[in-house]
Scaffold this motif. Structure first.
Motif, PDB file in Angstrom:
ATOM      1  N   ASP A  81      11.377  -1.683 -12.569  1.00 19.06           N
ATOM      2  CA  ASP A  81       9.918  -1.545 -12.491  1.00 19.06           C
ATOM      3  C   ASP A  81       9.525  -0.073 -12.486  1.00 19.06           C
ATOM      4  N   ARG A 112       3.012   8.017 -14.976  1.00 17.89           N
ATOM      5  CA  ARG A 112       2.319   7.984 -13.689  1.00 17.89           C
ATOM      6  C   ARG A 112       3.082   8.883 -12.729  1.00 17.89           C
ATOM      7  N   THR A 115       3.414   4.219  -1.164  1.00 15.61           N
ATOM      8  CA  THR A 115       3.527   4.882  -2.465  1.00 15.61           C
ATOM      9  C   THR A 115       4.864   4.523  -3.109  1.00 15.61           C
ATOM     10  N   LYS A 123       7.336   1.299 -15.471  1.00 13.75           N
ATOM     11  CA  LYS A 123       5.913   1.326 -15.132  1.00 13.75           C
ATOM     12  C   LYS A 123       5.436   2.646 -14.531  1.00 13.75           C
ATOM     13  N   VAL A 124       6.353   3.530 -14.209  1.00  9.71           N
ATOM     14  CA  VAL A 124       5.957   4.848 -13.707  1.00  9.71           C
ATOM     15  C   VAL A 124       6.410   5.917 -14.690  1.00  9.71           C
ATOM     16  N   GLN A 137       1.868  -1.703  -5.042  1.00  9.35           N
ATOM     17  CA  GLN A 137       1.192  -2.892  -5.578  1.00  9.35           C
ATOM     18  C   GLN A 137       0.757  -2.740  -7.032  1.00  9.35           C
ATOM     19  N   GLU A 138       0.656  -1.505  -7.511  1.00  7.38           N
ATOM     20  CA  GLU A 138       0.255  -1.280  -8.895  1.00  7.38           C
ATOM     21  C   GLU A 138       1.388  -1.556  -9.890  1.00  7.38           C
ATOM     22  N   ILE A 139       2.627  -1.458  -9.437  1.00 11.16           N
ATOM     23  CA  ILE A 139       3.737  -1.613 -10.382  1.00 11.16           C
ATOM     24  C   ILE A 139       4.732  -2.706 -10.005  1.00 11.16           C
ATOM     25  N   GLU A 141       0.809  -1.220   0.000  1.00 10.97           N
ATOM     26  CA  GLU A 141       0.000   0.000   0.000  1.00 10.97           C
ATOM     27  C   GLU A 141       0.846   1.276   0.000  1.00 10.97           C
ATOM     28  N   GLU A 198       1.303   9.311  -6.253  1.00  8.13           N
ATOM     29  CA  GLU A 198      -0.071   8.818  -6.304  1.00  8.13           C
ATOM     30  C   GLU A 198      -0.187   7.342  -6.684  1.00  8.13           C
ATOM     31  N   THR A 199       0.920   6.724  -7.049  1.00  6.22           N
ATOM     32  CA  THR A 199       0.892   5.326  -7.455  1.00  6.22           C
ATOM     33  C   THR A 199       1.323   4.443  -6.288  1.00  6.22           C
ATOM     34  N   ALA A 200       0.534   3.401  -6.014  1.00  3.86           N
ATOM     35  CA  ALA A 200       0.873   2.458  -4.944  1.00  3.86           C
ATOM     36  C   ALA A 200       1.861   1.421  -5.467  1.00  3.86           C
TER      37      ALA A 200
END
Length: 143
Positions: free
Chosen positions: A56, A66, A24, A60-61, A74-76, A22, A70-72
């Protein structure tokens, strides 16, 4: 041949840094920057649920525009994490890392994270093994 338990024992830096899924991405990359590490293990109650690397982050950011704030994680994070145990051989680890293009492998015991090994740790172990073998052969030849 050397196994993961010996590699972990010989490591200078024993601390394995973890982060919550969770958290950031900014928290994760700040941790990596402050500790001088290239990856952080993502855990939930000591269980490995992912790994987040600099790769990553960039793919991915940054490339997907992104925001780190604001990106968690777990998203990337890479969720399908390949892990090893203390009894895994260095050779097996190197094969896995080479075949799957990995730089880090979490070490688990009873489904709990106990360490993290890098490609550099394994190369050092192989070099140490080779040095010992050369010394033994030289002693054998000299006697």
């Amino acid at each position: 041949m050397t196994n993961v338990a010996q590699v972990l024992q010989d490591k200078i830096e024993q601390t394995t840094f973890t982060i919550s899924p969770e958290a950031t991405v900014l928290e994760a990359i700040s941790l990596m920057a402050n500790k001088g590490i290239g990856a952080v293990v993502v855990t939930d109650q000591d269980k490995v649920v992912g790994i987040l690397s600099e790769r990553d982050y960039t793919r991915k950011v940054m490339l997907m525009e992104r925001t780190s704030k604001e990106t968690a994680v777990q998203e990337i994070m890479t969720a399908k994490v390949l892990t090893v145990t203390k009894s895994t051989s260095v050779e097996t680890c190197l094969d896995l890392m080479t075949d799957r293009h990995l730089r880090h492998l979490p070490v688990v015991e009873n489904d709990r994270l106990i360490g993290l090994i890098s490609i550099g740790d394994l190369v050092k172990a192989v070099m140490d093994d080779q040095r010992k073998l050369i010394d033994q052969l030289q002693q054998y030849i000299a006697s």
